[in-house]
Design a protein around this motif. Structure first.
Motif, PDB file in Angstrom:
ATOM      1  N   ALA A   5       0.851  -1.189   0.000  1.00  9.51           N
ATOM      2  CA  ALA A   5       0.000   0.000   0.000  1.00  9.51           C
ATOM      3  C   ALA A   5       0.886   1.238   0.000  1.00  9.51           C
ATOM      4  CB  ALA A   5      -0.880  -0.018   1.245  1.00  9.51           C
ATOM      5  N   ARG A   6       0.558   2.190  -0.858  1.00  9.15           N
ATOM      6  CA  ARG A   6       1.292   3.457  -0.856  1.00  9.15           C
ATOM      7  C   ARG A   6       0.474   4.463  -0.062  1.00  9.15           C
ATOM      8  NH1 ARG A   6       4.718   4.491  -5.398  1.00  9.15           N
ATOM      9  NH2 ARG A   6       3.661   6.463  -5.751  1.00  9.15           N
ATOM     10  N   ILE A   7       1.083   5.028   0.959  1.00 10.16           N
ATOM     11  CA  ILE A   7       0.362   5.949   1.847  1.00 10.16           C
ATOM     12  C   ILE A   7       1.154   7.242   2.009  1.00 10.16           C
ATOM     13  CG2 ILE A   7      -0.592   6.287   4.171  1.00 10.16           C
ATOM     14  CD1 ILE A   7      -1.114   3.297   4.302  1.00 10.16           C
ATOM     15  N   ALA A   8       0.516   8.365   1.694  1.00 11.35           N
ATOM     16  CA  ALA A   8       1.166   9.664   1.815  1.00 11.35           C
ATOM     17  C   ALA A   8       1.123  10.136   3.263  1.00 11.35           C
ATOM     18  CB  ALA A   8       0.468  10.691   0.922  1.00 11.35           C
ATOM     19  N   VAL A   9       2.205  10.760   3.707  1.00 10.90           N
ATOM     20  CA  VAL A   9       2.255  11.387   5.032  1.00 10.90           C
ATOM     21  C   VAL A   9       2.622  12.857   4.812  1.00 10.90           C
ATOM     22  CG1 VAL A   9       3.394  11.414   7.294  1.00 10.90           C
ATOM     23  CG2 VAL A   9       2.933   9.225   6.153  1.00 10.90           C
ATOM     24  N   VAL A  10       1.715  13.750   5.210  1.00 15.64           N
ATOM     25  CA  VAL A  10       1.909  15.171   4.924  1.00 15.64           C
ATOM     26  C   VAL A  10       2.696  15.844   6.052  1.00 15.64           C
ATOM     27  CG1 VAL A  10       0.779  17.372   4.414  1.00 15.64           C
ATOM     28  CG2 VAL A  10      -0.289  15.223   3.674  1.00 15.64           C
ATOM     29  N   PRO A  43       0.950  12.384  -4.602  1.00 17.70           N
ATOM     30  CA  PRO A  43       1.385  11.298  -5.485  1.00 17.70           C
ATOM     31  C   PRO A  43       0.273  10.253  -5.530  1.00 17.70           C
ATOM     32  CG  PRO A  43       2.458  11.143  -3.345  1.00 17.70           C
ATOM     33  CD  PRO A  43       1.659  12.408  -3.322  1.00 17.70           C
ATOM     34  N   PRO A  44       0.330   9.312  -6.476  1.00 14.81           N
ATOM     35  CA  PRO A  44      -0.699   8.269  -6.487  1.00 14.81           C
ATOM     36  C   PRO A  44      -0.599   7.406  -5.228  1.00 14.81           C
ATOM     37  CG  PRO A  44       0.935   7.910  -8.234  1.00 14.81           C
ATOM     38  CD  PRO A  44       1.276   9.205  -7.590  1.00 14.81           C
ATOM     39  N   VAL A  45      -1.595   7.472  -4.378  1.00 14.72           N
ATOM     40  CA  VAL A  45      -1.575   6.735  -3.115  1.00 14.72           C
ATOM     41  C   VAL A  45      -2.951   6.149  -2.815  1.00 14.72           C
ATOM     42  CG1 VAL A  45       0.291   8.018  -1.961  1.00 14.72           C
ATOM     43  CG2 VAL A  45      -2.053   8.892  -1.851  1.00 14.72           C
ATOM     44  N   GLY A  46      -2.960   5.179  -1.903  1.00 21.01           N
ATOM     45  CA  GLY A  46      -4.215   4.564  -1.486  1.00 21.01           C
ATOM     46  C   GLY A  46      -4.788   5.216  -0.244  1.00 21.01           C
ATOM     47  N   ALA A  47      -3.974   6.043   0.445  1.00 23.83           N
ATOM     48  CA  ALA A  47      -4.443   6.707   1.664  1.00 23.83           C
ATOM     49  C   ALA A  47      -3.495   7.845   2.010  1.00 23.83           C
ATOM     50  CB  ALA A  47      -4.506   5.719   2.833  1.00 23.83           C
ATOM     51  N   VAL A  48      -3.984   8.729   2.877  1.00 25.65           N
ATOM     52  CA  VAL A  48      -3.175   9.863   3.345  1.00 25.65           C
ATOM     53  C   VAL A  48      -3.220   9.880   4.867  1.00 25.65           C
ATOM     54  CG1 VAL A  48      -2.976  12.388   3.411  1.00 25.65           C
ATOM     55  CG2 VAL A  48      -3.693  11.256   1.298  1.00 25.65           C
ATOM     56  N   VAL A  49      -2.071  10.134   5.499  1.00 23.12           N
ATOM     57  CA  VAL A  49      -2.022  10.326   6.949  1.00 23.12           C
ATOM     58  C   VAL A  49      -1.602  11.764   7.232  1.00 23.12           C
ATOM     59  CG1 VAL A  49      -0.796   9.714   9.088  1.00 23.12           C
ATOM     60  CG2 VAL A  49      -1.542   7.907   7.515  1.00 23.12           C
ATOM     61  N   LEU A  50      -2.363  12.453   8.080  1.00 25.55           N
ATOM     62  CA  LEU A  50      -1.971  13.776   8.585  1.00 25.55           C
ATOM     63  C   LEU A  50      -1.421  13.545   9.984  1.00 25.55           C
ATOM     64  CD1 LEU A  50      -4.989  16.028   7.524  1.00 25.55           C
ATOM     65  CD2 LEU A  50      -2.943  15.430   6.229  1.00 25.55           C
ATOM     66  N   PRO A  51      -0.129  13.790  10.180  1.00 21.25           N
ATOM     67  CA  PRO A  51       0.515  13.403  11.436  1.00 21.25           C
ATOM     68  C   PRO A  51       0.316  14.417  12.555  1.00 21.25           C
ATOM     69  CG  PRO A  51       2.128  14.391   9.994  1.00 21.25           C
ATOM     70  CD  PRO A  51       0.815  14.429   9.248  1.00 21.25           C
ATOM     71  N   GLY A  52       0.820  14.067  13.724  1.00 16.69           N
ATOM     72  CA  GLY A  52       0.733  14.943  14.879  1.00 16.69           C
ATOM     73  C   GLY A  52       1.799  16.025  14.845  1.00 16.69           C
ATOM     74  N   GLY A  53       1.657  16.968  15.757  1.00 15.43           N
ATOM     75  CA  GLY A  53       2.604  18.066  15.845  1.00 15.43           C
ATOM     76  C   GLY A  53       1.897  19.358  16.170  1.00 15.43           C
ATOM     77  N   PHE A  54       2.472  20.438  15.698  1.00 15.96           N
ATOM     78  CA  PHE A  54       1.920  21.766  15.994  1.00 15.96           C
ATOM     79  C   PHE A  54       1.951  22.582  14.707  1.00 15.96           C
ATOM     80  CE2 PHE A  54       3.660  19.858  19.725  1.00 15.96           C
ATOM     81  CZ  PHE A  54       2.728  20.110  20.705  1.00 15.96           C
TER      82      PHE A  54
END
Lengths: 230, 79
Positions: A5-10, A43-54
């Motif tokens: 699975a290709r998953i984007a992390v922003v 990019p072509p992905v199956g899902a996106v994750v928006l990570p933690g932080g500030f």
């Protein structure tokens, strides 16, 4: 199951769990792709994750500014087309502020920043983010936030409960005073989820509890079934 | 045209920050029944017509300055 699975992390300015998210996804068999907040296309992905932080220094309200970034416009389009989006902690705040998830995350009732392992109960397994768990499963996952007090008015809350959109609830002590002990919610289409606990910090037994596997593992499994459009 | 926007937690919404301020004021010996903490945003709008400026400011509040789920806002045109 075929390809990884290709998953984007922003990564936004101020994100700090992006690398942990990539590491956890990789550990669970996915191929993480780093996306910069200035990227107007995913990019072509199956899902996106928006990570933690500030993101953006939590200016105005936590998550309020990130929705104006080019990457978020792309994520909103991706979500509108049914794409899977998971927001963790600050990512959850961003999704609420962007109107992709219901409710809002406010300052913890205690006013204290909380950093501890918590138990969350899986309330719904009919989502791509919890499908590998069983209903009622209690997962131990750490939280670390100052603004994790999810709030929705009585009417909205009743609507969400009726539609089965409350996916995770704190099973023990509620660390932030959220309404109805809510720890995670999905949108109506069940393709966008946000949660305050950090599953990416709970996938490796070397570092403690592994409750995050149920969440991220479900996402990886769901994303690997989605044909990726180039 | 200059304006001041006051953003407040809506009545009935728990305001832990206000509660902390309230108890601190009491510790200083002030007789305080309640304190609530909001936010002030000073905006210089590029408009000369006060009606148009107010329309713009209302939209700013709805879209960004306040979160309508939990906050109310008040617009004061300063001139």
């Amino acid at each position: 199951m075929s390809e990884r699975a290709r998953i984007a992390v922003v990564t936004f300015p101020g994100s700090n769990d992006d690398r942990d998210a990539c590491h956890a996804l990789e550990l669970l068999g996915a191929e993480p792709l780093a996306v910069w907040h200035g990227d107007a296309e995913l990019p072509p992905v199956g899902a996106v994750v928006l990570p933690g932080g500030f993101s953006y220094g939590d200016y105005l309200r936590a998550g309020a500014i990130a929705r104006f970034s080019p990457a978020m416009q792309a994520v909103a389009e991706f979500a509108a087309g049914g794409g899977l989006v998971l927001g963790i902690c600050n990512g959850f705040q961003v999704l609420c502020e962007a109107g992709l998830l219901p409710g809002v995350l406010r300052r913890n009732a205690s006013l204290d920043f909380v950093c501890q392992d918590v138990d969350v109960r899986v309330e719904r397994t009919d989502t791509p983010f919890t499908a590998t768990a069983a209903e009622g499963d209690v997962l131990t996952i750490p939280v670390k936030h100052g603004e994790g007090c999810w709030y929705a008015g009585a009417e909205l809350l009743a609507e969400l409960e009726a539609a089965g959109q409350i996916v995770l609830r704190y099973a023990g002590a509620n660390p932030n005073g959220s309404v109805a002990d809510v720890a995670g919610v999905v949108n109506r289409g069940r393709n966008v989820m946000g949660l305050m606990p950090h599953p990416e910090h709970a996938v490796d037994p070397l570092l403690g509890p592994t409750g995050g596997v149920a969440i991220l593992g479900s996402l990886v499994a769901a994303a690997s079934r989605i044909p990726v459009l180039a | 045209m200059k304006a001041t926007v006051l953003v407040r937690p809506k009545p009935g919404i728990l305001d832990p920050q206000g509660e902390a301020v309230e108890s601190s004021l009491r510790q200083l010996g002030f007789a305080v029944a309640e304190a609530r903490v909001g936010r002030v945003v000073d905006v210089d709008v590029e408009a000369t017509d006060p009606v148009e400026a107010r329309v713009q400011l209302e939209r700013m509040c709805e879209q960004l300055l306040a979160n309508p789920l939990i906050e109310s806002y008040e617009i004061e045109l300063v001139g």
